[in-house]
Design an enzyme around this catalytic site. Sequence first.
Site, PDB file in Angstrom:
ATOM      1  N   HIS A  20      35.572  33.330  36.065  1.00 15.62           N
ATOM      2  CA  HIS A  20      36.501  32.215  36.263  1.00 15.62           C
ATOM      3  C   HIS A  20      35.965  31.221  37.279  1.00 15.62           C
ATOM      4  CE1 HIS A  20      40.170  34.586  34.586  1.00 15.62           C
ATOM      5  NE2 HIS A  20      39.534  33.931  33.652  1.00 15.62           N
ATOM      6  N   SER A  79      41.159  32.085  39.084  1.00 14.95           N
ATOM      7  CA  SER A  79      40.440  33.244  39.623  1.00 14.95           C
ATOM      8  C   SER A  79      41.404  34.061  40.481  1.00 14.95           C
ATOM      9  CB  SER A  79      39.249  32.760  40.465  1.00 14.95           C
ATOM     10  OG  SER A  79      38.836  33.779  41.340  1.00 14.95           O
ATOM     11  N   HIS A 123      35.853  40.162  32.583  1.00 20.72           N
ATOM     12  CA  HIS A 123      37.228  40.670  32.772  1.00 20.72           C
ATOM     13  C   HIS A 123      37.573  41.802  31.827  1.00 20.72           C
ATOM     14  CE1 HIS A 123      36.886  36.264  33.390  1.00 20.72           C
ATOM     15  NE2 HIS A 123      37.320  36.612  34.575  1.00 20.72           N
ATOM     16  N   THR A 163      41.648  45.035  39.221  1.00 18.98           N
ATOM     17  CA  THR A 163      40.628  45.205  40.265  1.00 18.98           C
ATOM     18  C   THR A 163      40.682  44.139  41.361  1.00 18.98           C
ATOM     19  OG1 THR A 163      39.093  43.897  38.964  1.00 18.98           O
ATOM     20  CG2 THR A 163      38.963  46.299  38.717  1.00 18.98           C
ATOM     21  N   GLU A 205      42.057  40.390  32.437  1.00 12.15           N
ATOM     22  CA  GLU A 205      41.762  41.797  32.750  1.00 12.15           C
ATOM     23  C   GLU A 205      42.959  42.687  32.390  1.00 12.15           C
ATOM     24  OE1 GLU A 205      40.231  42.706  36.718  1.00 12.15           O
ATOM     25  OE2 GLU A 205      41.047  44.721  36.511  1.00 12.15           O
ATOM     26  N   HIS A 212      46.762  37.714  32.967  1.00 17.18           N
ATOM     27  CA  HIS A 212      45.351  37.700  33.362  1.00 17.18           C
ATOM     28  C   HIS A 212      44.540  38.459  32.306  1.00 17.18           C
ATOM     29  CE1 HIS A 212      41.638  38.476  35.541  1.00 17.18           C
ATOM     30  NE2 HIS A 212      41.978  37.459  36.316  1.00 17.18           N
ATOM     31  N   SER A 263      33.647  34.742  42.011  1.00 18.11           N
ATOM     32  CA  SER A 263      32.992  34.024  40.914  1.00 18.11           C
ATOM     33  C   SER A 263      32.461  32.657  41.335  1.00 18.11           C
ATOM     34  CB  SER A 263      33.974  33.882  39.738  1.00 18.11           C
ATOM     35  OG  SER A 263      35.254  33.508  40.190  1.00 18.11           O
TER      36      SER A 263
HETATM   37  S1  SF4 Z   1      35.464  41.012  41.392  1.00 18.86           S
HETATM   38 FE1  SF4 Z   1      35.123  43.233  41.352  1.00 18.86          FE
HETATM   39  S2  SF4 Z   1      35.814  43.898  39.323  1.00 18.86           S
HETATM   40 FE2  SF4 Z   1      35.582  41.661  39.243  1.00 18.86          FE
HETATM   41  S3  SF4 Z   1      33.489  41.340  38.491  1.00 18.86           S
HETATM   42 FE3  SF4 Z   1      33.359  41.393  40.723  1.00 18.86          FE
HETATM   43  S4  SF4 Z   1      32.878  43.547  41.255  1.00 18.86           S
HETATM   44 FE4  SF4 Z   1      33.650  43.496  39.154  1.00 18.86          FE
END
Ligand code: SF4
Length: 327
Positions: free
Chosen positions: A52, A235, A86, A177, A138, A136, A280
């Site tokens: 994101h 995000s 995700h 997560t 995920e 979301h 991200s």
């Molecule tokens: S924020 Fe955590 S769960 Fe998401 S991509 Fe990064 S390491 Fe993986």
Amino acid sequence: MTSLPASDKPSLKVVLCSPRGFCAGVVRAIDTVERALAKYGKPVYVRHEIVHNRYVVESLRQKGAVFIEELDEIPDADVPVIFSAHGVPKSVPIDAGKRNLLAIDATCPLVTKVHREAEIHHRRGREIILIGHAGHPEVTGTMGQLPAGAVRLVQTAQEAASFVANDPDRLAYVTQTTLSVDDTAEIVAALKARFPNIAGPHKEDICYATTNRQEAVKRVAPVVDAMIVVGSPNSSNSQRLKEVALRNGCPHAELLQRAADIDWNRFGSISRLGLTAGASAPEVLIEEIIDAFAARYAVSVETVSAVEESGIFFPLPRQVRSGEAAE
Ligand code: SF4
């Protein structure tokens, strides 16, 4: 704007949170797209934003990635399609197989771990609570690992307090997560108080990157006049960083995508600015923000480090690893 002469500028201490920005899952997802472009050529389809962040998505689009939301937007067969970090419902790789697409799964391994936990609970006959945010991707992906109704979403401590279990002794929870560590602890405590036999993860589902970035913000928030979180509005972990800053004593916090988004009326009379980035957001965007402040302030930079994070690395999907044949 034209930069002021150094002697006319007010002083500004920029306090950089560490760690910040890219996590291992995001690096792996971006590398997956770049490797797929190098290996298969254009176009490489990517289902949903790979991570994101608009800057990242635009950079990959310019290199030949084509972002789609659903597989039926892909006009051809035998072309690569990458699933975002995700994660996706189980139905998506099945559909890709039926359409003869070359599916490459860039789901973060820490999200996949939550998928596997949910499957194990389901096999053991447990009703599963997913703590997370509706809508979301995920959450959609985790709920989509199991038949409809097997996973039920709880978003707040209030919802935990009113949750009606089919069998209070056959209950489990998993989490998104990228949640707030503190909010999630409150929700888990509410569930455990009502359902003492609820099963949960051996170790947190909230990932190391989310936890560490929040910890760094907690240290910086009380000692700055304002905090900028670099990240996209969609995000989850970036949104949580802004909330963490405000809750931990920072009078003003904003989530911004680029330096051009800074409203100077809101950052006009500060002497200490906290700066971080969601998992991200690339470091180049942090540098851009510092440069924008340096045009108006005599900036000095200090880093406050919560955790040493070097050495975390996830192997690439096998289709794009060096020396491995595509399937
Ligand atoms: S924020 Fe955590 S769960 Fe998401 S991509 Fe990064 S390491 Fe993986």
